[in-house]
Design a protein around this motif. Structure first.
Motif, PDB file in Angstrom:
ATOM      1  N   CYS A   1       1.012  -1.605   0.300  1.00 54.30           N
ATOM      2  CA  CYS A   1       0.309   0.082   0.373  1.00 54.30           C
ATOM      3  C   CYS A   1       0.876   1.802   0.116  1.00 54.30           C
ATOM      4  CB  CYS A   1      -0.884  -0.406   1.542  1.00 54.30           C
ATOM      5  SG  CYS A   1      -2.004   1.565   1.073  1.00 54.30           S
TER       6      CYS A   1
ATOM      7  N   GLU B   1       0.904   5.713   0.782  1.00 51.85           N
ATOM      8  CA  GLU B   1       0.197   6.355   0.759  1.00 51.85           C
ATOM      9  C   GLU B   1       0.534   7.483   1.197  1.00 51.85           C
ATOM     10  OE1 GLU B   1      -3.066   4.438   4.253  1.00 51.85           O
ATOM     11  OE2 GLU B   1      -1.249   4.313   4.807  1.00 51.85           O
TER      12      GLU B   1
ATOM     13  N   LEU C   1      -3.327  11.124   5.388  1.00 47.99           N
ATOM     14  CA  LEU C   1      -3.048   9.665   4.455  1.00 47.99           C
ATOM     15  C   LEU C   1      -4.139  10.200   3.171  1.00 47.99           C
ATOM     16  CD1 LEU C   1      -1.947   6.838   6.786  1.00 47.99           C
ATOM     17  CD2 LEU C   1       0.138   9.104   5.672  1.00 47.99           C
ATOM     18  N   ARG C   2      -3.869  10.480   2.273  1.00 49.09           N
ATOM     19  CA  ARG C   2      -4.037   9.915   1.207  1.00 49.09           C
ATOM     20  C   ARG C   2      -3.526   8.922   0.807  1.00 49.09           C
ATOM     21  NH1 ARG C   2      -1.266  14.260  -0.653  1.00 49.09           N
ATOM     22  NH2 ARG C   2      -0.672  13.348  -2.106  1.00 49.09           N
ATOM     23  N   HIS C   3      -4.623   7.921  -0.268  1.00 40.84           N
ATOM     24  CA  HIS C   3      -4.495   6.882  -0.518  1.00 40.84           C
ATOM     25  C   HIS C   3      -3.910   7.019  -2.024  1.00 40.84           C
ATOM     26  CE1 HIS C   3      -5.834   2.699  -1.605  1.00 40.84           C
ATOM     27  NE2 HIS C   3      -4.748   1.961  -1.581  1.00 40.84           N
TER      28      HIS C   3
END
Length: 585
Positions: free
Chosen positions: A285, A287, A295-297
């Motif tokens: 993942c 982020e 946090l932005r994915h």
């Protein structure tokens, strides 16, 4: 590791000489060649897959921008399977070109080969399909110009790109459907193994600061750079399970959820989700954040690793013990994704000549069988060396020998709108009204609006012999763009509830179906294709030899059937000719 040598015709398309005498080259094609230096390699002397992904992304982006005439960003990448590794001192050759443009997105095909400068050998490493989106300009959203395919290979890729796009849009639904129908008993079994490695031991977290060298000319982080960082933490995670150097074999289809820019802190997390007998899946993942913002994915990817022995054979891996909360979910999802990978490899990835005649039907592999069904017909239709065998009453019969298999095409024109032809021919239960080879036809399964399984009974090919039956998957497609044809594809499948019986000879169809193309509002070009198998060949052998004209009679009856019934359709489906059935952004 060196693979088999590619013949020249597989490395480059046959040259197409233009009217001015010059060799044709696709205007969107971009090539990159890089010699692998020690700084590009891992401790085994092999090119880092992360570095390769950066080169692939850069080449594909330049191809997309050459077509769009503006800045483009990576939106998604389809499954990538790495067939061979690349050593220091060898040359990586990457070729990218736009296969098809939709409204504001386009599919870019990427082919990677390796070249040994000392032996003059070349071999395939991998191929991939990436989707790029044209960035908005001050004038607003970009409307991409259409690709005009020139060569046979370009025509095939252009046509099949619509099928690949359809699969991308429903990929998440496939996984969710598998998860909803799967059971969790395997997780419980793994929890009981005393020698299993705790999944927590494989957890990796790393942070990267996005600096100007990591970004493109739009000051956005390179998609390939993000993939390289993700591959790095995934490799560390996989190494913690096996205590050895793992080899990355494949990356599942993934989508970029949002952009990243200079100054972002990219947080990368990886963990082994599941260890199968000789492979493991690592989930990664990415982020991003700046300052105190949440946090932005950015992206999530799933990578499959193997550990190779001295003979380059996969070794048996330790079992893994999932975490008690999220670990169980990840473990079960990994099993579902493995099922998807096997289906895709078995049904899609192999060459058409290697696909078995009848593939077992299961709701979980419906989308891949449907894709294979339509793609095989499109590949057949894209061949351009058909030989006209005979012509009668405006019905033409063509033949072609491809891969030691006889194919035939019947072509005619009917004074009926293409949409009406499509609706009337889509229902195989009515085919007996014009085709004497269809004695009976029943619906076994209506999978969805576009896929139906039929049982078809045909006459005996010899006097006094058994009649034949076929279990056929019929997959239909409306046009993706204006000017595209309609398709009705047929192929054999197997169903446990309908095994072969003593009363019938079970026939099989590898690829067959109709291509329906509007010439104007009320005139349609109708083409029927069939990759003749032993079960089909006896019905058409006399026509091909010129000893019979039954096919001409059948298609004359087909034309009459269409004209007689064109006004009997009370209401057509909502889509109009040329109207796409899904968002084409």
């Amino acid at each position: 590791m060196e693979g088999e040598v590619w013949p020249p015709e597989l490395l480059d398309e046959l040259e197409l000489i233009q009217e001015n005498g010059e060799v044709y080259r696709n205007p969107t094609e971009v090539k990159m060649s890089q010699i692998v230096l020690p700084c590009h390699a891992n401790h085994c002397g092999e090119l880092s897959i992360g570095q390769l992904l950066k080169w692939m992304d850069s080449t594909a982006c330049l191809s997309a921008e050459r077509h769009a005439g503006c800045s483009c960003i990576t939106a998604s990448v389809d499954d990538i399977h790495f067939e061979h590794t690349i050593g220091v001192g060898q040359v990586v050759n990457i070729k990218a070109k736009v296969n098809r443009a939709f409204t504001s997105s386009m599919e870019v095909g990427i082919v990677v080969s390796c070249e040994d400068l000392y032996s003059n050998r070349q071999w395939k490493v991998c191929h991939a399909f990436a989707t790029f989106v044209a960035r908005r300009t001050e004038a607003g959203k970009v409307q991409l110009k259409q690709i005009i395919p020139r060569t046979q290979a370009e025509q095939m890729e252009y046509s099949i790109a619509a099928e690949r796009r359809r699969m991308r849009l429903i990929h998440a639904e496939i996984i969710n459907d598998l998860l909803s129908s799967s059971c969790a008993h395997t997780v419980s079994e793994c929890m009981q193994y005393e020698d299993a490695v705790p999944a927590e031991r494989t957890r990796v977290e790393s942070v990267e600061l996005v600096l100007p060298p990591h970004t493109n000319h739009q000051v956005s982080t390179f998609g390939g750079q993000i993939m390289a960082w993700m591959e790095n933490v995934a490799t560390i995670s996989a190494s913690r399970l096996c205590n050895a150097h793992p080899t990355l074999r494949s990356i599942d289809m993934f989508h970029f959820r949002g952009p990243s820019h200079i100054g972002d802190r990219l947080v990368l997390k990886a963990i082994v989700n599941s260890a199968f007998k000789k492979s493991m899946e690592v989930g990664v993942c990415a982020e991003a954040y700046q300052g105190g913002e949440p946090l932005r994915h950015i992206n999530t990817a799933f990578m499959t690793f193997e550990v190779l022995d001295q003979d380059k054979k996969p070794q048996t891996l330790p079992r893994i013990r999932p975490e008690r909360v999220d670990g169980k979910r990840r473990f079960q999802e990994a099993i579902a994704r493995k099922k998807v990978r096997l289906d895709r490899k078995y049904i899609i990835s192999c060459k058409q000549s290697e696909v078995p005649l009848s593939v077992p039907w299961d709701p979980s592999n419906q989308i891949y069988l449907s894709y294979n069904n339509v793609s095989a017909l499109k590949m057949l239709a894209s061949l351009n060396n058909w030989a006209l065998t005979s012509e009668k009453n405006k019905v033409s019969l063509y033949t072609l020998e491809e891969n030691h298999m006889l194919c035939f095409k019947v072509e005619t024109h009917v004074a009926v709108a293409a949409e009406q032809v499509f609706v009337l021919l889509s229902d195989l239960r009515r085919r007996h009204e014009w085709d004497p080879h269809y004695k009976e036809c029943e619906v076994i399964t209506q999978a969805d609006e576009d896929d139906t399984i039929y049982r078809v009974v045909t006459p005996s090919v010899s006097k006094g012999g058994k009649v034949q039956d076929f279990i056929l998957l019929a997959s239909r497609r409306r046009p993706c763009d204006s000017g595209d044809p309609y398709w009705i594809a047929l192929r054999s499948v197997t169903l446990p509830a309908y095994p072969p019986t003593e009363d019938y000879n079970r026939g099989e169809v590898l690829s067959a179906g109709f291509r329906i193309k509007a010439k104007d509002f009320s005139l349609t070009e109708l083409s029927y294709y069939n990759q003749a198998t032993p079960g089909v060949l006896p019905y058409i052998s006399t026509d091909i030899a010129g000893l019979s004209s039954s096919f001409y009679s059948a298609f004359a009856s087909c034309s009459a059937f269409l004209e007689e019934n064109k006004d009997s359709l009370a209401a057509l489906p909502s889509a109009t000719p040329g109207e796409p059935r899904w968002d084409t952004a």
